[in-house]
Design a protein around this motif. Structure first.
Motif, PDB file in Angstrom:
ATOM      1  N   LEU A  26       0.828  -1.208   0.000  1.00  0.00           N
ATOM      2  CA  LEU A  26       0.000   0.000   0.000  1.00  0.00           C
ATOM      3  C   LEU A  26       0.860   1.255   0.000  1.00  0.00           C
ATOM      4  O   LEU A  26       0.522   2.251  -0.641  1.00  0.00           O
ATOM      5  CB  LEU A  26      -0.940   0.002   1.194  1.00  0.00           C
ATOM      6  N   CYS A  27       1.969   1.214   0.702  1.00  0.00           N
ATOM      7  CA  CYS A  27       2.874   2.357   0.734  1.00  0.00           C
ATOM      8  C   CYS A  27       3.461   2.609  -0.660  1.00  0.00           C
ATOM      9  O   CYS A  27       3.528   3.750  -1.118  1.00  0.00           O
ATOM     10  CB  CYS A  27       3.974   2.093   1.759  1.00  0.00           C
ATOM     11  N   LYS A  28       3.852   1.551  -1.336  1.00  0.00           N
ATOM     12  CA  LYS A  28       4.367   1.685  -2.703  1.00  0.00           C
ATOM     13  C   LYS A  28       3.268   2.142  -3.657  1.00  0.00           C
ATOM     14  O   LYS A  28       3.512   2.929  -4.568  1.00  0.00           O
ATOM     15  CB  LYS A  28       4.973   0.365  -3.177  1.00  0.00           C
ATOM     16  N   ALA A  29       2.063   1.660  -3.444  1.00  0.00           N
ATOM     17  CA  ALA A  29       0.934   2.087  -4.279  1.00  0.00           C
ATOM     18  C   ALA A  29       0.697   3.584  -4.124  1.00  0.00           C
ATOM     19  O   ALA A  29       0.320   4.272  -5.080  1.00  0.00           O
ATOM     20  CB  ALA A  29      -0.318   1.301  -3.910  1.00  0.00           C
ATOM     21  N   THR A  30       0.930   4.102  -2.929  1.00  0.00           N
ATOM     22  CA  THR A  30       0.813   5.538  -2.691  1.00  0.00           C
ATOM     23  C   THR A  30       1.772   6.301  -3.598  1.00  0.00           C
ATOM     24  O   THR A  30       1.410   7.317  -4.200  1.00  0.00           O
ATOM     25  CB  THR A  30       1.118   5.853  -1.208  1.00  0.00           C
ATOM     26  N   THR A  31       2.986   5.805  -3.722  1.00  0.00           N
ATOM     27  CA  THR A  31       3.990   6.437  -4.582  1.00  0.00           C
ATOM     28  C   THR A  31       3.558   6.399  -6.039  1.00  0.00           C
ATOM     29  O   THR A  31       3.670   7.400  -6.756  1.00  0.00           O
ATOM     30  CB  THR A  31       5.351   5.742  -4.414  1.00  0.00           C
ATOM     31  N   ASN A  66      -6.315   8.858  -0.189  1.00  0.00           N
ATOM     32  CA  ASN A  66      -6.893   7.745   0.576  1.00  0.00           C
ATOM     33  C   ASN A  66      -5.827   6.737   1.004  1.00  0.00           C
ATOM     34  O   ASN A  66      -5.818   6.276   2.147  1.00  0.00           O
ATOM     35  CB  ASN A  66      -7.992   7.053  -0.220  1.00  0.00           C
ATOM     36  N   LEU A  67      -4.934   6.382   0.081  1.00  0.00           N
ATOM     37  CA  LEU A  67      -3.856   5.449   0.414  1.00  0.00           C
ATOM     38  C   LEU A  67      -2.926   6.050   1.465  1.00  0.00           C
ATOM     39  O   LEU A  67      -2.525   5.370   2.414  1.00  0.00           O
ATOM     40  CB  LEU A  67      -3.059   5.078  -0.840  1.00  0.00           C
ATOM     41  N   LEU A  68      -2.590   7.317   1.302  1.00  0.00           N
ATOM     42  CA  LEU A  68      -1.718   7.997   2.250  1.00  0.00           C
ATOM     43  C   LEU A  68      -2.321   7.982   3.652  1.00  0.00           C
ATOM     44  O   LEU A  68      -1.646   7.664   4.636  1.00  0.00           O
ATOM     45  CB  LEU A  68      -1.463   9.432   1.789  1.00  0.00           C
ATOM     46  N   SER A  69      -3.584   8.274   3.738  1.00  0.00           N
ATOM     47  CA  SER A  69      -4.277   8.280   5.022  1.00  0.00           C
ATOM     48  C   SER A  69      -4.275   6.886   5.646  1.00  0.00           C
ATOM     49  O   SER A  69      -4.028   6.731   6.846  1.00  0.00           O
ATOM     50  CB  SER A  69      -5.710   8.771   4.829  1.00  0.00           C
ATOM     51  N   LEU A  70      -4.533   5.875   4.846  1.00  0.00           N
ATOM     52  CA  LEU A  70      -4.551   4.499   5.336  1.00  0.00           C
ATOM     53  C   LEU A  70      -3.185   4.082   5.871  1.00  0.00           C
ATOM     54  O   LEU A  70      -3.079   3.526   6.964  1.00  0.00           O
ATOM     55  CB  LEU A  70      -4.996   3.559   4.219  1.00  0.00           C
TER      56      LEU A  70
END
Length: 80
Positions: A24-29, A47-51
């Motif tokens: 998920l962290c990589k998906a944020t990037t 949304n990803l960043l918040s999660l």
């Protein structure tokens, strides 16, 4: 490359030992990098960043993503 045919780093093709938070962290990037072409990715990014920020004390988004295999933006979103 046109925005319609945009490719992004394939974060799902790598090491299967990665945990969900790392993915998920990589998906944020990836979402951050693609937002210049696709405005809807701004919402996905936020949304990803918040999660990631709420659920992980280890990962600080956006995480580094190594260059490597690529996939279409559409396939990335489906896999996400």
């Amino acid at each position: 490359v046109s925005c319609d045919k945009m490719n992004v780093t394939s974060i799902f093709a790598g090491d299967k030992k990665e945990n969900y938070m790392e993915i998920l962290c990589k998906a944020t990037t990836v979402a951050w990098e693609g937002r210049s072409c696709h405005r809807h990715l701004e919402g996905v990014y936020l949304n990803l960043l918040s999660l990631v920020r709420r659920k992980s004390t280890v990962h600080k988004a956006p995480c580094p993503v190594a260059a490597g295999n690529t996939t279409s933006l559409n396939d990335f979103l489906v896999n996400l």
